[in-house]
Design a protein around this motif. Structure first.
Motif, PDB file in Angstrom:
ATOM      1  N   THR A  51       0.822  -1.210   0.000  1.00 19.77           N
ATOM      2  CA  THR A  51       0.000   0.000   0.000  1.00 19.77           C
ATOM      3  C   THR A  51       0.854   1.258   0.000  1.00 19.77           C
ATOM      4  OG1 THR A  51      -0.130   0.224   2.416  1.00 19.77           O
ATOM      5  CG2 THR A  51      -1.722  -1.229   1.367  1.00 19.77           C
ATOM      6  N   VAL A  52       0.285   2.336  -0.503  1.00 16.72           N
ATOM      7  CA  VAL A  52       0.898   3.651  -0.377  1.00 16.72           C
ATOM      8  C   VAL A  52       0.413   4.231   0.946  1.00 16.72           C
ATOM      9  CG1 VAL A  52       1.124   5.946  -1.377  1.00 16.72           C
ATOM     10  CG2 VAL A  52       0.962   3.942  -2.876  1.00 16.72           C
ATOM     11  N   GLN A  53       1.254   4.176   1.954  1.00 14.95           N
ATOM     12  CA  GLN A  53       0.865   4.566   3.310  1.00 14.95           C
ATOM     13  C   GLN A  53       0.979   6.078   3.490  1.00 14.95           C
ATOM     14  OE1 GLN A  53       2.784   0.351   4.870  1.00 14.95           O
ATOM     15  NE2 GLN A  53       3.676   2.270   5.521  1.00 14.95           N
ATOM     16  N   THR A  54       0.016   6.647   4.193  1.00 19.10           N
ATOM     17  CA  THR A  54      -0.001   8.094   4.392  1.00 19.10           C
ATOM     18  C   THR A  54      -0.199   8.470   5.859  1.00 19.10           C
ATOM     19  OG1 THR A  54      -2.374   8.140   3.912  1.00 19.10           O
ATOM     20  CG2 THR A  54      -0.863   8.525   2.066  1.00 19.10           C
ATOM     21  N   HIS A  55       0.150   7.554   6.777  1.00 18.14           N
ATOM     22  CA  HIS A  55      -0.034   7.804   8.217  1.00 18.14           C
ATOM     23  C   HIS A  55      -1.498   8.104   8.543  1.00 18.14           C
ATOM     24  CE1 HIS A  55       4.273   7.833   9.281  1.00 18.14           C
ATOM     25  NE2 HIS A  55       4.434   8.312   8.053  1.00 18.14           N
ATOM     26  N   SER A  56      -2.380   7.444   7.797  1.00 15.72           N
ATOM     27  CA  SER A  56      -3.807   7.629   8.016  1.00 15.72           C
ATOM     28  C   SER A  56      -4.317   6.537   8.953  1.00 15.72           C
ATOM     29  CB  SER A  56      -4.554   7.536   6.682  1.00 15.72           C
ATOM     30  OG  SER A  56      -4.525   6.197   6.198  1.00 15.72           O
ATOM     31  N   ASP A  84      -3.495   2.442   5.325  1.00 18.25           N
ATOM     32  CA  ASP A  84      -2.537   2.032   6.339  1.00 18.25           C
ATOM     33  C   ASP A  84      -2.964   0.770   7.081  1.00 18.25           C
ATOM     34  OD1 ASP A  84      -0.245   4.334   7.003  1.00 18.25           O
ATOM     35  OD2 ASP A  84      -1.993   5.108   5.955  1.00 18.25           O
ATOM     36  N   GLY A  85      -4.033   0.125   6.616  1.00 18.41           N
ATOM     37  CA  GLY A  85      -4.462  -1.119   7.222  1.00 18.41           C
ATOM     38  C   GLY A  85      -5.129  -2.015   6.213  1.00 18.41           C
ATOM     39  N   LEU A  86      -4.859  -3.316   6.287  1.00 15.67           N
ATOM     40  CA  LEU A  86      -5.438  -4.305   5.386  1.00 15.67           C
ATOM     41  C   LEU A  86      -5.958  -5.477   6.207  1.00 15.67           C
ATOM     42  CD1 LEU A  86      -2.508  -4.314   2.812  1.00 15.67           C
ATOM     43  CD2 LEU A  86      -4.837  -3.572   2.268  1.00 15.67           C
ATOM     44  N   VAL A  87      -7.092  -6.042   5.807  1.00 14.82           N
ATOM     45  CA  VAL A  87      -7.660  -7.190   6.514  1.00 14.82           C
ATOM     46  C   VAL A  87      -8.308  -8.122   5.504  1.00 14.82           C
ATOM     47  CG1 VAL A  87      -9.804  -5.912   6.977  1.00 14.82           C
ATOM     48  CG2 VAL A  87      -9.229  -7.915   8.373  1.00 14.82           C
ATOM     49  N   THR A  88      -8.179  -9.436   5.725  1.00 10.50           N
ATOM     50  CA  THR A  88      -8.767 -10.414   4.810  1.00 10.50           C
ATOM     51  C   THR A  88      -8.979 -11.743   5.512  1.00 10.50           C
ATOM     52  OG1 THR A  88      -8.575 -11.341   2.586  1.00 10.50           O
ATOM     53  CG2 THR A  88      -6.601 -11.379   3.940  1.00 10.50           C
ATOM     54  N   TYR A 108      -4.534 -11.606  14.180  1.00 15.89           N
ATOM     55  CA  TYR A 108      -4.962 -12.918  13.708  1.00 15.89           C
ATOM     56  C   TYR A 108      -6.055 -13.456  14.624  1.00 15.89           C
ATOM     57  CZ  TYR A 108      -4.668 -17.980  12.734  1.00 15.89           C
ATOM     58  OH  TYR A 108      -4.950 -19.284  12.429  1.00 15.89           O
ATOM     59  N   ASP A 109      -7.166 -13.848  14.009  1.00 14.73           N
ATOM     60  CA  ASP A 109      -8.236 -14.522  14.729  1.00 14.73           C
ATOM     61  C   ASP A 109      -8.239 -15.983  14.277  1.00 14.73           C
ATOM     62  OD1 ASP A 109     -10.557 -15.669  15.680  1.00 14.73           O
ATOM     63  OD2 ASP A 109     -11.838 -13.969  15.218  1.00 14.73           O
ATOM     64  N   PRO A 110      -7.729 -16.892  15.104  1.00 19.54           N
ATOM     65  CA  PRO A 110      -7.643 -18.292  14.688  1.00 19.54           C
ATOM     66  C   PRO A 110      -8.992 -18.990  14.581  1.00 19.54           C
ATOM     67  CG  PRO A 110      -6.952 -18.043  16.975  1.00 19.54           C
ATOM     68  CD  PRO A 110      -7.147 -16.662  16.435  1.00 19.54           C
ATOM     69  N   LYS A 111     -10.031 -18.452  15.200  1.00 21.65           N
ATOM     70  CA  LYS A 111     -11.354 -19.066  15.120  1.00 21.65           C
ATOM     71  C   LYS A 111     -12.043 -18.734  13.799  1.00 21.65           C
ATOM     72  CE  LYS A 111     -12.384 -19.706  20.014  1.00 21.65           C
ATOM     73  NZ  LYS A 111     -13.372 -19.477  21.108  1.00 21.65           N
ATOM     74  N   GLU A 112     -12.016 -17.468  13.405  1.00 19.88           N
ATOM     75  CA  GLU A 112     -12.645 -17.053  12.155  1.00 19.88           C
ATOM     76  C   GLU A 112     -11.673 -17.076  10.980  1.00 19.88           C
ATOM     77  OE1 GLU A 112     -15.806 -16.658  11.875  1.00 19.88           O
ATOM     78  OE2 GLU A 112     -16.235 -16.778  14.030  1.00 19.88           O
ATOM     79  N   ASN A 113     -10.395 -17.339  11.269  1.00 21.57           N
ATOM     80  CA  ASN A 113      -9.350 -17.396  10.243  1.00 21.57           C
ATOM     81  C   ASN A 113      -9.272 -16.077   9.469  1.00 21.57           C
ATOM     82  OD1 ASN A 113      -7.374 -19.364   9.729  1.00 21.57           O
ATOM     83  ND2 ASN A 113      -8.243 -19.830   7.725  1.00 21.57           N
ATOM     84  N   VAL A 114      -9.042 -15.011  10.204  1.00 29.76           N
ATOM     85  CA  VAL A 114      -8.951 -13.657   9.654  1.00 29.76           C
ATOM     86  C   VAL A 114      -7.605 -13.060  10.058  1.00 29.76           C
ATOM     87  CG1 VAL A 114      -9.939 -11.329   9.688  1.00 29.76           C
ATOM     88  CG2 VAL A 114     -11.446 -13.330   9.735  1.00 29.76           C
ATOM     89  N   ILE A 115      -6.961 -12.362   9.124  1.00 33.76           N
ATOM     90  CA  ILE A 115      -5.690 -11.700   9.417  1.00 33.76           C
ATOM     91  C   ILE A 115      -5.776 -10.222   9.076  1.00 33.76           C
ATOM     92  CG2 ILE A 115      -4.220 -13.727   9.135  1.00 33.76           C
ATOM     93  CD1 ILE A 115      -3.601 -12.691   6.270  1.00 33.76           C
ATOM     94  N   ALA A 116      -4.884  -9.434   9.690  1.00 35.03           N
ATOM     95  CA  ALA A 116      -4.817  -8.002   9.404  1.00 35.03           C
ATOM     96  C   ALA A 116      -3.384  -7.523   9.564  1.00 35.03           C
ATOM     97  CB  ALA A 116      -5.741  -7.220  10.337  1.00 35.03           C
ATOM     98  N   ALA A 117      -3.042  -6.469   8.833  1.00 35.29           N
ATOM     99  CA  ALA A 117      -1.728  -5.830   8.929  1.00 35.29           C
ATOM    100  C   ALA A 117      -1.924  -4.326   8.969  1.00 35.29           C
ATOM    101  CB  ALA A 117      -0.843  -6.224   7.748  1.00 35.29           C
ATOM    102  N   LEU A 118      -1.232  -3.676   9.904  1.00 32.45           N
ATOM    103  CA  LEU A 118      -1.380  -2.235  10.099  1.00 32.45           C
ATOM    104  C   LEU A 118      -0.031  -1.542  10.110  1.00 32.45           C
ATOM    105  CD1 LEU A 118      -3.841  -2.277  13.131  1.00 32.45           C
ATOM    106  CD2 LEU A 118      -4.442  -1.649  10.800  1.00 32.45           C
ATOM    107  N   HIS A 119      -0.004  -0.325   9.556  1.00 36.77           N
ATOM    108  CA  HIS A 119       1.113   0.593   9.724  1.00 36.77           C
ATOM    109  C   HIS A 119       0.651   1.637  10.733  1.00 36.77           C
ATOM    110  CE1 HIS A 119       2.879   4.583   8.544  1.00 36.77           C
ATOM    111  NE2 HIS A 119       3.981   3.893   8.759  1.00 36.77           N
TER     112      HIS A 119
END
Length: 247
Positions: A51-56, A84-88, A108-119
């Motif tokens: 991503t193009v991060q903008t400190h948002s 500045d954040g992605l989730v899937t 990471y939510d191991p029950k729902e199998n969801v991940i996220a990454a944040l700046h």
């Protein structure tokens, strides 16, 4: 490359050091760097999201391949602008963030199998981007905050992050006096030391995540010379790439 969160077998998570310029696909040899990263994770390069991060505090929900197809470009990566954040919850999609002294936060939510990454730089931390992500995970994927695991990646630690007192005033909009006393410590010359780990931890606990679910990797970019640090080197040309993917 440094593997992290190896106790969770359903995800791949890592951060790079100065020996890897994998975050620079636009430089000579960049395609090789990008494909090295793809091979490392066992995915196609077109499934790497940068991503193009903008400190948002803007977060992008990646529901499926179609939801980010419009961002594909010639480098075979994906570049949403100003995110500045992605989730899937889609396996085989690598979420990445870039940082030097700012905080990469993985969820990471191991029950729902969801991940996220944040700046999470100081602006994102001040605006509680981590709490916003927890709310989005709850609304979009039915995640329970009590099930979410959080890893705070390499960043400048409070011992070295000297800031002006005006930042405390800005944080006071979203944090109370007791919380501010844990986030900011006095430093010489009327300066303050900002502990972003403390601020992010407070935000996540207030959002319902148990303190035992929050882990700081304990690596300071200012102290570890193998990692990029703007405060230590003054250069803007080096970054750490932190990534997470559902296998």
């Amino acid at each position: 490359m440094h593997n992290i969160w190896e106790e969770h077998s359903k995800i791949c998570a890592f951060y790079s050091d100065m020996n890897h310029s994998i975050w620079k696909p636009e430089l000579p040899g960049g395609d090789e760097n990008l494909h090295f990263l793809a091979d490392y994770c066992g995915v196609e390069a077109s499934r790497i999201i940068r991503t193009v991060q903008t400190h948002s505090s803007t977060i992008r929900v990646v529901k499926d391949e179609e939801s980010y197809k419009d961002y594909k470009d010639d480098t075979l990566s994906i570049k949403p602008d100003g995110i500045d954040g992605l989730v899937t919850d889609v396996p085989g999609i690598l979420l990445t963030v870039l940082s030097a002294d700012c905080v990469p936060v993985l969820m990471y939510d191991p029950k729902e199998n969801v991940i996220a990454a944040l700046h999470s730089g100081w602006r994102g931390t001040c605006n509680k981007i981590s709490a916003k992500m927890i709310d989005i995970m709850s609304r979009e994927y039915n995640c329970m905050p009590a099930d979410i695991r959080i890893l705070i990646g390499p960043h400048i630690c409070g011992r070295h992050y000297e800031v002006g007192p005006e930042l405390s005033d800005m944080f006071s909009v979203n944090f109370n006096e007791d919380e501010l006393s844990r986030i900011f410590l006095p430093a010489p010359n009327s300066k303050l030391l900002l502990d972003m780990t403390a601020a992010i931890t407070i935000s996540c606990i207030n959002a319902g995540v148990p303190v035992d679910n929050i882990c700081d990797c304990g690596v300071c970019t200012y102290e570890d010379v193998s990692l990029s640090s703007y405060r230590r080197t003054g250069t803007t040309t080096d970054r750490i790439l932190t990534g997470i993917m559902l296998k």
